[in-house]
Design an enzyme around this catalytic site. Sequence first.
Site, PDB file in Angstrom:
ATOM      1  N   TYR A  53       0.827  -1.207   0.000  1.00  0.00           N
ATOM      2  CA  TYR A  53       0.000   0.000   0.000  1.00  0.00           C
ATOM      3  C   TYR A  53       0.857   1.251   0.000  1.00  0.00           C
ATOM      4  O   TYR A  53       1.968   1.243   0.522  1.00  0.00           O
ATOM      5  CB  TYR A  53      -0.908   0.020   1.229  1.00  0.00           C
ATOM      6  CG  TYR A  53      -2.023  -0.990   1.229  1.00  0.00           C
ATOM      7  CD1 TYR A  53      -2.353  -1.724   0.092  1.00  0.00           C
ATOM      8  CD2 TYR A  53      -2.766  -1.225   2.384  1.00  0.00           C
ATOM      9  CE1 TYR A  53      -3.378  -2.651   0.121  1.00  0.00           C
ATOM     10  CE2 TYR A  53      -3.798  -2.146   2.420  1.00  0.00           C
ATOM     11  CZ  TYR A  53      -4.093  -2.869   1.287  1.00  0.00           C
ATOM     12  OH  TYR A  53      -5.107  -3.779   1.322  1.00  0.00           O
ATOM     13  N   SER A 233     -13.739  -4.383   0.956  1.00  0.00           N
ATOM     14  CA  SER A 233     -14.578  -3.761  -0.082  1.00  0.00           C
ATOM     15  C   SER A 233     -16.071  -3.940   0.195  1.00  0.00           C
ATOM     16  O   SER A 233     -16.840  -4.279  -0.700  1.00  0.00           O
ATOM     17  CB  SER A 233     -14.239  -4.306  -1.471  1.00  0.00           C
ATOM     18  OG  SER A 233     -12.995  -3.835  -1.911  1.00  0.00           O
ATOM     19  N   LEU A 235     -18.178  -1.719   0.556  1.00  0.00           N
ATOM     20  CA  LEU A 235     -18.879  -0.707  -0.250  1.00  0.00           C
ATOM     21  C   LEU A 235     -18.461  -0.759  -1.715  1.00  0.00           C
ATOM     22  O   LEU A 235     -18.794   0.151  -2.480  1.00  0.00           O
ATOM     23  CB  LEU A 235     -18.623   0.696   0.320  1.00  0.00           C
ATOM     24  CG  LEU A 235     -19.255   0.982   1.683  1.00  0.00           C
ATOM     25  CD1 LEU A 235     -18.869   2.377   2.170  1.00  0.00           C
ATOM     26  CD2 LEU A 235     -20.775   0.847   1.626  1.00  0.00           C
ATOM     27  N   PHE A 237     -15.614  -0.430  -3.500  1.00  0.00           N
ATOM     28  CA  PHE A 237     -14.873   0.741  -3.985  1.00  0.00           C
ATOM     29  C   PHE A 237     -15.784   1.962  -4.097  1.00  0.00           C
ATOM     30  O   PHE A 237     -15.724   2.716  -5.064  1.00  0.00           O
ATOM     31  CB  PHE A 237     -14.220   0.429  -5.330  1.00  0.00           C
ATOM     32  CG  PHE A 237     -12.857  -0.201  -5.225  1.00  0.00           C
ATOM     33  CD1 PHE A 237     -12.524  -0.995  -4.144  1.00  0.00           C
ATOM     34  CD2 PHE A 237     -11.917  -0.007  -6.205  1.00  0.00           C
ATOM     35  CE1 PHE A 237     -11.275  -1.589  -4.038  1.00  0.00           C
ATOM     36  CE2 PHE A 237     -10.652  -0.594  -6.113  1.00  0.00           C
ATOM     37  CZ  PHE A 237     -10.336  -1.388  -5.032  1.00  0.00           C
ATOM     38  N   LEU A 240     -21.240   1.208  -3.718  1.00  0.00           N
ATOM     39  CA  LEU A 240     -22.447   1.007  -2.914  1.00  0.00           C
ATOM     40  C   LEU A 240     -22.776   2.200  -2.014  1.00  0.00           C
ATOM     41  O   LEU A 240     -23.592   2.084  -1.106  1.00  0.00           O
ATOM     42  CB  LEU A 240     -22.322  -0.273  -2.093  1.00  0.00           C
ATOM     43  CG  LEU A 240     -22.464  -1.566  -2.922  1.00  0.00           C
ATOM     44  CD1 LEU A 240     -22.045  -2.782  -2.117  1.00  0.00           C
ATOM     45  CD2 LEU A 240     -23.894  -1.723  -3.426  1.00  0.00           C
ATOM     46  N   THR A 241     -22.164   3.335  -2.291  1.00  0.00           N
ATOM     47  CA  THR A 241     -22.665   4.586  -1.720  1.00  0.00           C
ATOM     48  C   THR A 241     -23.715   5.196  -2.646  1.00  0.00           C
ATOM     49  O   THR A 241     -24.441   6.106  -2.241  1.00  0.00           O
ATOM     50  CB  THR A 241     -21.535   5.616  -1.537  1.00  0.00           C
ATOM     51  OG1 THR A 241     -21.025   5.988  -2.825  1.00  0.00           O
ATOM     52  CG2 THR A 241     -20.412   5.045  -0.678  1.00  0.00           C
TER      53      THR A 241
END
Length: 344
Positions: A53, A233, A235, A237, A240-241
């Site tokens: 990351y 995940s 949401l 990426f 799902l907002t």
Amino acid sequence: MKYTFLPNTNLKVSKVCLGTMTFGEQNSESDAHAQLDYATEQGVNFIDTAEMYPIASREATLGETERYIGTWLKKTGKRENLVVATKIAGPNRGMGYIRNPLDFSKKNIDEAVNLSLKNLQTDYIDLYQMHWPERVMNMFGQRGVSKIDPQWQENFFEVLTVYDGLIKEGKIKHIGVSNENPYGVMKFISESYNHNLPRIVTIQNPFSLLNRLYEVGLSEIGMRENIGLLAYSPLAFSFLTGKHLNGIQPTSRLGLFPQFTRYSSENCVKATKLYQEIAESNGLSLTQMALAFVNQQDFVTATIVGATSTEQLQENIAAFEVTLSPEIIMEINKIQEVFPNPAP
């Protein structure tokens, strides 16, 4: 905040795990510290990161996420109150700048653990995970396995032996897998049983309203063998907002990194619209419903949530106070029947 234990351990963890893969790319060090401050103030004691990351991974920022967490741990002195998880990168992803070759040899595992300890400014890692398997298989957007990787040589025993040594040294406490299949999970378990080697305690795989593939095979293994799902995940990426339903937002992760396409298919859009209708008709935001659904699954130990702003993080953590009724779950399952797992 609700808590549970990592299976077969004495580590008490919050049901919310702070995901950090934006630290160092979409989030500055001060942003990262602000998110860590807020999350821990709300009772989050579980932090997940990885050596590769931030995302999208590139040589210039490699390890920045762990380093940001490390400076915060040093500044706040909160290490002993937290459960910190990180991961070693596997091969097959075109990231030879991490190590070459990228495999789970003793040399590479030792090198990766020691670098993560240095970056995180800690003496031990609570949960050390293999980010994805060495063998080529279905992961990161691929649905199934139709061919066996002819290059890979089975080494479950050897890998567990290396971890056994690191646990005895005190550098890591427990181990887990990520992006794994039933085959890999059961091989690790059988080698642990047969040779009295460390046992995997968690699996970190995607799980959301758009990807419930974990329920096919892995969920039964997880519940019967007491291996906890760390759901990532949840949401999808941020799909799902609902914010991408009229087109991908250019400043979002999906907008900045168009290579991440697994959540933006036509069927994902159709399913998300239907899920949004269920949420709104029940007085919920889509974010609340999506996170509450994941949190309510018996096989989920913790749900990994991340954000690019503290405001988003506030909304995400607050969603864990929501409980979905059986009627809402039934409505969700009807959509799953029409659009089963549109995001592989």
